[in-house]
Design a protein around this motif. Structure first.
Motif, PDB file in Angstrom:
ATOM      1  N   PHE A  16       0.982  -1.059  -0.037  1.00  0.00           N
ATOM      2  CA  PHE A  16       0.039  -0.089   0.144  1.00  0.00           C
ATOM      3  C   PHE A  16       0.779   1.269  -0.040  1.00  0.00           C
ATOM      4  O   PHE A  16       1.571   1.453   1.106  1.00  0.00           O
ATOM      5  N   PHE A  19       4.401   0.907   1.961  1.00  0.00           N
ATOM      6  CA  PHE A  19       4.127   0.076   3.046  1.00  0.00           C
ATOM      7  C   PHE A  19       3.889  -1.421   2.573  1.00  0.00           C
ATOM      8  O   PHE A  19       2.852  -1.565   1.818  1.00  0.00           O
ATOM      9  N   ALA A  21       2.197  -4.750   3.234  1.00  0.00           N
ATOM     10  CA  ALA A  21       1.456  -5.571   4.222  1.00  0.00           C
ATOM     11  C   ALA A  21       1.550  -6.700   4.026  1.00  0.00           C
ATOM     12  O   ALA A  21       1.351  -7.562   4.874  1.00  0.00           O
ATOM     13  N   PRO A  40      -0.261 -11.995  15.033  1.00  0.00           N
ATOM     14  CA  PRO A  40      -0.703 -10.776  15.758  1.00  0.00           C
ATOM     15  C   PRO A  40      -1.501  -9.713  14.971  1.00  0.00           C
ATOM     16  O   PRO A  40      -1.384  -9.686  13.888  1.00  0.00           O
ATOM     17  N   ASN A  41      -2.127  -8.601  15.640  1.00  0.00           N
ATOM     18  CA  ASN A  41      -2.775  -7.666  14.956  1.00  0.00           C
ATOM     19  C   ASN A  41      -1.966  -6.870  13.950  1.00  0.00           C
ATOM     20  O   ASN A  41      -0.680  -6.564  14.240  1.00  0.00           O
ATOM     21  N   GLY A  42      -2.320  -6.770  12.751  1.00  0.00           N
ATOM     22  CA  GLY A  42      -1.444  -6.142  11.820  1.00  0.00           C
ATOM     23  C   GLY A  42      -0.402  -6.868  11.034  1.00  0.00           C
ATOM     24  O   GLY A  42       0.380  -6.644  10.254  1.00  0.00           O
ATOM     25  N   ALA A  43      -0.372  -8.339  11.267  1.00  0.00           N
ATOM     26  CA  ALA A  43       0.429  -9.298  10.674  1.00  0.00           C
ATOM     27  C   ALA A  43       0.210  -9.315   9.208  1.00  0.00           C
ATOM     28  O   ALA A  43       0.981  -9.821   8.544  1.00  0.00           O
ATOM     29  N   GLY A  44      -0.995  -8.811   8.591  1.00  0.00           N
ATOM     30  CA  GLY A  44      -1.069  -9.039   7.261  1.00  0.00           C
ATOM     31  C   GLY A  44      -2.274 -10.155   6.840  1.00  0.00           C
ATOM     32  O   GLY A  44      -2.612 -10.330   5.720  1.00  0.00           O
ATOM     33  N   LYS A  45      -2.968 -10.592   7.842  1.00  0.00           N
ATOM     34  CA  LYS A  45      -3.923 -11.719   7.721  1.00  0.00           C
ATOM     35  C   LYS A  45      -5.234 -11.104   7.121  1.00  0.00           C
ATOM     36  O   LYS A  45      -5.298 -11.906   5.968  1.00  0.00           O
ATOM     37  N   SER A  46      -5.643 -10.039   7.080  1.00  0.00           N
ATOM     38  CA  SER A  46      -6.817  -9.689   6.314  1.00  0.00           C
ATOM     39  C   SER A  46      -6.305  -9.287   5.019  1.00  0.00           C
ATOM     40  O   SER A  46      -7.075  -9.852   3.870  1.00  0.00           O
ATOM     41  N   THR A  47      -5.050  -8.971   4.794  1.00  0.00           N
ATOM     42  CA  THR A  47      -4.705  -8.434   3.511  1.00  0.00           C
ATOM     43  C   THR A  47      -4.332  -9.929   2.759  1.00  0.00           C
ATOM     44  O   THR A  47      -4.825 -10.060   1.234  1.00  0.00           O
TER      45      THR A  47
HETATM   46  P1  ADP Z   1      -4.373  -8.239  10.257  1.00  0.00           P
HETATM   47  O1  ADP Z   1      -5.405  -8.580   9.579  1.00  0.00           O
HETATM   48  O2  ADP Z   1      -3.448  -9.170  10.233  1.00  0.00           O
HETATM   49  O3  ADP Z   1      -4.559  -7.502  11.518  1.00  0.00           O
HETATM   50  P2  ADP Z   1      -3.924  -6.513   7.979  1.00  0.00           P
HETATM   51  O4  ADP Z   1      -3.889  -7.373   6.843  1.00  0.00           O
HETATM   52  O5  ADP Z   1      -5.511  -5.891   8.246  1.00  0.00           O
HETATM   53  O6  ADP Z   1      -3.633  -7.183   9.166  1.00  0.00           O
HETATM   54  O7  ADP Z   1      -3.198  -5.099   7.937  1.00  0.00           O
HETATM   55  C1  ADP Z   1      -1.637  -5.351   8.009  1.00  0.00           C
HETATM   56  C2  ADP Z   1      -1.161  -4.018   7.635  1.00  0.00           C
HETATM   57  O8  ADP Z   1      -1.492  -3.317   6.400  1.00  0.00           O
HETATM   58  C3  ADP Z   1      -1.408  -2.953   8.793  1.00  0.00           C
HETATM   59  O9  ADP Z   1      -0.448  -2.117   9.427  1.00  0.00           O
HETATM   60  C4  ADP Z   1      -2.570  -1.956   8.011  1.00  0.00           C
HETATM   61  O10 ADP Z   1      -2.801  -0.868   8.807  1.00  0.00           O
HETATM   62  C5  ADP Z   1      -1.984  -2.041   6.765  1.00  0.00           C
HETATM   63  N1  ADP Z   1      -3.076  -2.008   5.709  1.00  0.00           N
HETATM   64  C6  ADP Z   1      -4.129  -2.792   5.529  1.00  0.00           C
HETATM   65  N2  ADP Z   1      -4.810  -2.465   4.568  1.00  0.00           N
HETATM   66  C7  ADP Z   1      -4.427  -1.235   4.155  1.00  0.00           C
HETATM   67  C8  ADP Z   1      -4.828  -0.245   3.259  1.00  0.00           C
HETATM   68  N3  ADP Z   1      -5.896  -0.487   2.590  1.00  0.00           N
HETATM   69  N4  ADP Z   1      -4.219   0.931   2.981  1.00  0.00           N
HETATM   70  C9  ADP Z   1      -2.975   1.184   4.018  1.00  0.00           C
HETATM   71  N5  ADP Z   1      -2.606   0.148   4.701  1.00  0.00           N
HETATM   72  C10 ADP Z   1      -3.123  -0.844   4.998  1.00  0.00           C
END
Ligand code: ADP
Ligand code: MG
Length: 248
Positions: A16, A19, A21, A40-47
């Motif tokens: 992103f 950054f 992710a 952990p939170n912010g690991a990139g799981k949702s990405t």
């Molecule tokens: P998780 O689900 O493991 O908590 P995410 O995949 O949501 O982690 O996010 C991983 C990192 O990428 C975080 O630091 C988040 O802030 C960043 N991030 C996620 N989506 C976006 C986006 N659309 N734009 C910028 N940064 C993003």
């Protein structure tokens, strides 16, 4: 040549801006397994979840599903090939009944672009919706308006709708988020059942929750692949412990 994996993720990154992710993740999935992606939170799981479901295109790398390169295909192509995600609350019609929502999802399968559904198919869709609601424990609420459901019930409805597409691969991002302990237990039981007939990949922040039900875990940390293995392997992995302790 060895047979292609069910799902093959090769050197996938998602940036992103500057950054990262997700950085260079390579991992493959066997069919009919229940795998959890943890970290952990912010690991990139949702990405990672969004990349697997086709909602996000990887910045680099490729994804192969049943031997075919699906990188960058439109989300409906992912759906057509049998990849479904349960977090689709945007597709729910809140003013319609629970049953109507699942019926519409079932109808999509044969008449994606037709307004008129032939009578016999409508009957099939109605019966199928009933069966799916039975499956996820919502049959008693079939005539309720979706807007009147509790949070956990809405999440179960999303699963019924995802199942209406008869997916080969079911993806779930924190399916128990915001649920009560009772709802969480029921959801975990349902996930185990669903994974008996198809491949399920579950994204979960709470490691303890998935330890007991998953055949395999993949751990992400700071967008990178950290470890994979059985629950036993992961429980005994020092790096994984450190990462989870580190978050307090
Ligand atoms: P998780 O689900 O493991 O908590 P995410 O995949 O949501 O982690 O996010 C991983 C990192 O990428 C975080 O630091 C988040 O802030 C960043 N991030 C996620 N989506 C976006 C986006 N659309 N734009 C910028 N940064 C993003
Ligand atoms: Mg997340």
């Amino acid at each position: 040549m060895t047979a292609p994996a069910f799902l093959d993720v090769r050197n996938v990154s998602r940036h992103f801006g500057h950054f990262k992710a997700l950085s260079d993740v390579t991992v493959s999935f066997a069919p009919n397994q229940l795998t959890a992606i943890i970290g952990p939170n912010g690991a990139g799981k949702s990405t990672f979840f969004n990349v697997l479901s086709g909602a996000l295109t990887p910045t680099t790398g490729e994804i192969f599903f049943q031997g075919q390169n699906i990188t960058g295909l439109a989300p409906h192509e992912y759906a057509r090939r049998g990849i479904a995600k349960s977090f689709q609350i945007t597709n729910v019609f809140k003013q319609l009944s629970v049953h109507e929502n699942v019926r519409v999802a079932a109808q999509m399968r044969y008449s994606r672009f037709d307004i008129l559904t032939p009578r016999h198919q409508l009957r099939e869709a109605i019966d199928e919706a009933n069966a799916l609601l039975e499956r996820v424990g919502l049959i008693q609420l079939r005539d309720k308006t979706v807007a009147d459901l509790a949070h956990g019930q809405q999440r179960s409805l999303e699963i019924a709708m995802a199942l209406a597409a008869s997916p080969k691969l079911l993806l779930m991002d924190e399916p128990t988020a915001g649920m009560s302990p009772q709802e969480t237990t029921a959801m975990m039981d349902l996930i185990v059942e669903l994974a008996e007939e198809r491949t399920v990949i579950l994204v979960e922040h709470k490691m303890k929750l998935v330890m007991g039900i998953c055949e395999r875990l993949i751990v992400l940390h700071h967008g990178e692949f950290l470890a994979q293995g059985t629950p036993e392997d992961i429980r005994n992995n020092d790096e994984v412990r450190r990462v989870y302790l580190g978050q307090g």
